[in-house]
Design an enzyme around this catalytic site. Structure first.
Site, PDB file in Angstrom:
ATOM      1  N   MET A  48      36.158 -60.541 -22.018  1.00  0.00           N
ATOM      2  CA  MET A  48      37.720 -60.919 -22.964  1.00  0.00           C
ATOM      3  C   MET A  48      36.665 -61.862 -24.114  1.00  0.00           C
ATOM      4  O   MET A  48      37.157 -62.534 -24.304  1.00  0.00           O
ATOM      5  CB  MET A  48      38.549 -61.733 -21.771  1.00  0.00           C
ATOM      6  CG  MET A  48      39.757 -60.725 -20.924  1.00  0.00           C
ATOM      7  SD  MET A  48      40.944 -61.816 -20.518  1.00  0.00           S
ATOM      8  CE  MET A  48      40.835 -63.014 -19.048  1.00  0.00           C
ATOM      9  N   GLY A  49      35.033 -61.962 -23.854  1.00  0.00           N
ATOM     10  CA  GLY A  49      35.202 -61.805 -24.850  1.00  0.00           C
ATOM     11  C   GLY A  49      34.105 -63.528 -23.961  1.00  0.00           C
ATOM     12  O   GLY A  49      34.413 -64.131 -23.298  1.00  0.00           O
ATOM     13  N   ASN A  50      33.884 -64.713 -25.278  1.00  0.00           N
ATOM     14  CA  ASN A  50      33.575 -66.234 -24.474  1.00  0.00           C
ATOM     15  C   ASN A  50      32.090 -65.871 -23.592  1.00  0.00           C
ATOM     16  O   ASN A  50      32.356 -66.133 -22.505  1.00  0.00           O
ATOM     17  CB  ASN A  50      34.357 -66.577 -24.338  1.00  0.00           C
ATOM     18  CG  ASN A  50      33.303 -68.490 -24.619  1.00  0.00           C
ATOM     19  OD1 ASN A  50      33.007 -68.825 -24.922  1.00  0.00           O
ATOM     20  ND2 ASN A  50      34.960 -68.859 -22.758  1.00  0.00           N
ATOM     21  N   GLY A  90      25.833 -64.924 -17.734  1.00  0.00           N
ATOM     22  CA  GLY A  90      26.633 -63.832 -16.226  1.00  0.00           C
ATOM     23  C   GLY A  90      26.876 -62.027 -16.799  1.00  0.00           C
ATOM     24  O   GLY A  90      26.556 -61.158 -16.349  1.00  0.00           O
ATOM     25  N   HIS A  91      27.432 -62.520 -18.156  1.00  0.00           N
ATOM     26  CA  HIS A  91      28.003 -60.805 -18.622  1.00  0.00           C
ATOM     27  C   HIS A  91      26.894 -60.612 -19.392  1.00  0.00           C
ATOM     28  O   HIS A  91      26.717 -58.774 -19.187  1.00  0.00           O
ATOM     29  CB  HIS A  91      28.808 -61.389 -20.115  1.00  0.00           C
ATOM     30  CG  HIS A  91      30.214 -62.073 -19.592  1.00  0.00           C
ATOM     31  ND1 HIS A  91      30.639 -63.560 -20.279  1.00  0.00           N
ATOM     32  CD2 HIS A  91      31.563 -61.642 -19.550  1.00  0.00           C
ATOM     33  CE1 HIS A  91      31.849 -63.275 -19.983  1.00  0.00           C
ATOM     34  NE2 HIS A  91      32.152 -61.980 -19.709  1.00  0.00           N
ATOM     35  N   GLN A 138      39.527 -58.610  -7.845  1.00  0.00           N
ATOM     36  CA  GLN A 138      39.806 -57.962  -8.831  1.00  0.00           C
ATOM     37  C   GLN A 138      38.838 -56.885  -8.799  1.00  0.00           C
ATOM     38  O   GLN A 138      38.941 -55.699  -8.965  1.00  0.00           O
ATOM     39  CB  GLN A 138      39.364 -59.030 -10.159  1.00  0.00           C
ATOM     40  CG  GLN A 138      38.875 -57.883 -11.493  1.00  0.00           C
ATOM     41  CD  GLN A 138      38.474 -58.704 -12.879  1.00  0.00           C
ATOM     42  OE1 GLN A 138      39.738 -59.272 -13.045  1.00  0.00           O
ATOM     43  NE2 GLN A 138      37.802 -58.664 -13.334  1.00  0.00           N
ATOM     44  N   LEU A 175      28.912 -69.008 -13.080  1.00  0.00           N
ATOM     45  CA  LEU A 175      28.939 -68.892 -14.615  1.00  0.00           C
ATOM     46  C   LEU A 175      30.224 -68.562 -15.026  1.00  0.00           C
ATOM     47  O   LEU A 175      30.827 -67.531 -14.161  1.00  0.00           O
ATOM     48  CB  LEU A 175      27.787 -68.206 -15.488  1.00  0.00           C
ATOM     49  CG  LEU A 175      26.454 -68.481 -15.269  1.00  0.00           C
ATOM     50  CD1 LEU A 175      25.772 -67.844 -16.277  1.00  0.00           C
ATOM     51  CD2 LEU A 175      26.314 -70.185 -15.734  1.00  0.00           C
ATOM     52  N   SER A 234      33.524 -68.261 -17.528  1.00  0.00           N
ATOM     53  CA  SER A 234      33.609 -68.770 -19.282  1.00  0.00           C
ATOM     54  C   SER A 234      35.081 -70.359 -19.334  1.00  0.00           C
ATOM     55  O   SER A 234      34.608 -70.475 -20.298  1.00  0.00           O
ATOM     56  CB  SER A 234      35.075 -67.955 -20.161  1.00  0.00           C
ATOM     57  OG  SER A 234      34.495 -66.610 -20.037  1.00  0.00           O
ATOM     58  N   ARG A 235      35.787 -70.460 -18.309  1.00  0.00           N
ATOM     59  CA  ARG A 235      36.430 -71.586 -18.184  1.00  0.00           C
ATOM     60  C   ARG A 235      35.448 -73.137 -18.013  1.00  0.00           C
ATOM     61  O   ARG A 235      35.956 -73.773 -18.182  1.00  0.00           O
ATOM     62  CB  ARG A 235      37.814 -71.361 -16.581  1.00  0.00           C
ATOM     63  CG  ARG A 235      38.523 -70.528 -17.014  1.00  0.00           C
ATOM     64  CD  ARG A 235      39.488 -70.060 -16.439  1.00  0.00           C
ATOM     65  NE  ARG A 235      40.255 -70.000 -17.346  1.00  0.00           N
ATOM     66  CZ  ARG A 235      41.156 -67.821 -17.068  1.00  0.00           C
ATOM     67  NH1 ARG A 235      40.330 -67.626 -15.815  1.00  0.00           N
ATOM     68  NH2 ARG A 235      41.802 -67.876 -17.066  1.00  0.00           N
TER      69      ARG A 235
HETATM   70  O1  PAF Z   1      37.272 -59.923 -16.121  1.00  0.00           O
HETATM   71  C1  PAF Z   1      37.801 -60.043 -17.305  1.00  0.00           C
HETATM   72  O2  PAF Z   1      37.371 -60.149 -17.922  1.00  0.00           O
HETATM   73  C2  PAF Z   1      39.005 -59.160 -17.287  1.00  0.00           C
HETATM   74  O3  PAF Z   1      39.813 -59.733 -16.465  1.00  0.00           O
HETATM   75  C3  PAF Z   1      39.370 -57.323 -17.851  1.00  0.00           C
HETATM   76  C4  PAF Z   1      38.189 -57.028 -16.949  1.00  0.00           C
HETATM   77  C5  PAF Z   1      38.191 -57.516 -18.682  1.00  0.00           C
HETATM   78  C6  PAF Z   1      40.145 -57.400 -17.643  1.00  0.00           C
HETATM   79  O4  PAF Z   1      40.780 -57.774 -18.931  1.00  0.00           O
END
Ligand code: PAF
Length: 275
Positions: free
Chosen positions: A26-28, A32-33, A149, A180, A182-183
Site C-alpha cells: 500500500m506504498g509508504n 521491510g518492503h 494476513q 518496521l 508504515s504506521r
Molecule cells: O499488507 C499490505 O500492505 C496489504 O494488506 C496488501 C497485502 C497490500 C493488500 O492491500
C-alpha cells in the site's frame, strides 16, 4: 522500471513473461518492503510491485484518509530495489464499478486482528485475489509481520487452487527490535523510544513459555498484557497460537507463535514471534 496504472497496460507489459514474482503493497515503503522486493528476485526474472491503498480493508473509523501516500519517493525506492514493473492503479482502475463480489474468508478472519478490525481480512483477500488476477504471478511475497494476513492468503491460495506460490518473509526490524511498519511514522519521538517494548515483552513471554510450559499459557499472556499496559499501552491482545492455523494450542506439540496488537498513544502496533 516502468509504471502502469491500467490493468490492460499491465497485462500487455507482462505478456510472454513466464516467471513473475509479485509484491503487493500500500506504498509508504520502508526497508521491510524493499527486503521483500530483493527476495522476489530469487523467484523470478520479472519482479512486479504494486502500490494501492485499498479502501475495502479499512474500517469506517480507520486511517484510510490519513494513510501516508508517498508515491514519488516509493517509486524511486522500488527502482533501486530492482523492481521491473510497478502497478499503481487508481481506485477507478481497480474498482471501476462498486465491488460487489468479495472473497469471504473462513472463521480465521474473525479471530485476533479480525475481532478488532471487522471486515479487514475480507477486504484484504478480495484485493489480493484481484491483484493476482491482474499480475498473474508464479510467486507472491508477503511479510511475516502481518502473520494472520499471510495465513489467510496461504489458505485462500490453497483452497481456490490459485497457481501461485506464497512466500513468507521474516520481519525486518530496527536495531532496537521494533518491527518496521508504515504506521511507525505516526509515533512521536517519545513513543518511538517506547515502541520496542512490544517485541521485548513477546521475547520475555516466549522464554517463560519455554521454561514454565504451555499449561501456564493464559497466566503468561495476562502477565505480558499487564507488563505492557503499565507503561501506558492499551493492549488489544497477546495470544499464543498454533503456527499452522492460529488455533489455540493443542497438547500435541504443534509449533507456536505469539501474536500481539497494542496501542501506543494513537498508533496501533502489531507484532509476532514464532516459538
Ligand atoms: O499488507 C499490505 O500492505 C496489504 O494488506 C496488501 C497485502 C497490500 C493488500 O492491500
Amino acid at each position: 522500471m516502468d509504471t502502469h496504472s491500467s490493468i490492460d497496460a499491465l497485462r500487455q507489459r507482462l505478456q510472454g513473461h513466464s516467471r513473475v514474482a509479485f509484491v503487493p503493497t500500500m506504498g509508504n515503503l520502508h526497508e521491510g518492503h524493499l527486503t521483500l522486493m530483493r527476495a522476489a528476485r530469487q523467484y523470478a526474472d520479472t519482479v512486479v510491485a504494486s502500490i494501492f491503498v485499498n479502501r475495502l480493508q479499512f474500517g469506517p473509523h480507520e486511517d484510510f484518509d490519513r494513510y501516508p501516500r508517498t508515491f514519488d519517493a516509493d517509486r524511486a525506492k522500488l527502482a533501486t530495489a530492482g523492481v521491473n514493473v510497478l502497478f499503481a492503479p487508481t481506485e477507478s482502475d481497480l474498482y471501476p464499478e462498486p465491488q460487489g463480489y468479495f472473497v469471504e474468508p473462513p472463521d480465521l478472519q474473525h479471530l485476533l486482528e479480525g475481532a478488532f478490525r471487522p471486515g479487514h481480512f475480507r477486504g484484504v483477500a478480495t484485493v489480493v485475489l484481484k491483484l493476482f488476477n491482474c499480475v498473474q504471478p508464479q510467486a507472491a511475497l508477503f511479510g511475516k509481520k502481518d502473520y494472520q494476513q499471510l495465513m489467510l492468503i496461504r489458505a485462500m491460495t490453497r483452497q481456490l487452487a490459485l497457481p501461485v506460490e506464497i512466500v513468507g518473509v521474516e520481519t525486518t526490524r530496527d536495531t532496537d527490535g521494533l518491527a518496521l511498519s508504515s504506521r511507525n511514522a505516526y509515533l512521536s519521538p517519545a513513543e518511538h523510544q517506547e515502541a520496542p517494548r512490544l517485541i521485548k515483552t513477546l521475547r520475555v513471554l516466549r522464554q517463560k513459555l519455554l521454561d514454565e510450559g504451555i499449561a501456564q499459557r493464559e497466566t503468561l499472556e495476562q502477565e505480558a498484557v499487564a507488563a505492557l499496559d503499565k507503561h501506558g499501552w492499551k493492549t488489544d491482545y497477546i495470544a499464543v497460537r498454533q503456527q499452522a492455523d492460529l488455533a489455540l494450542p493443542r497438547p500435541d506439540g504443534q509449533k507456536l507463535v505469539i501474536l500481539a496488537a497494542s496501542r501506543l498513544g494513537q498508533t496501533r502496533l502489531i507484532d509476532n514471534l514464532e516459538v
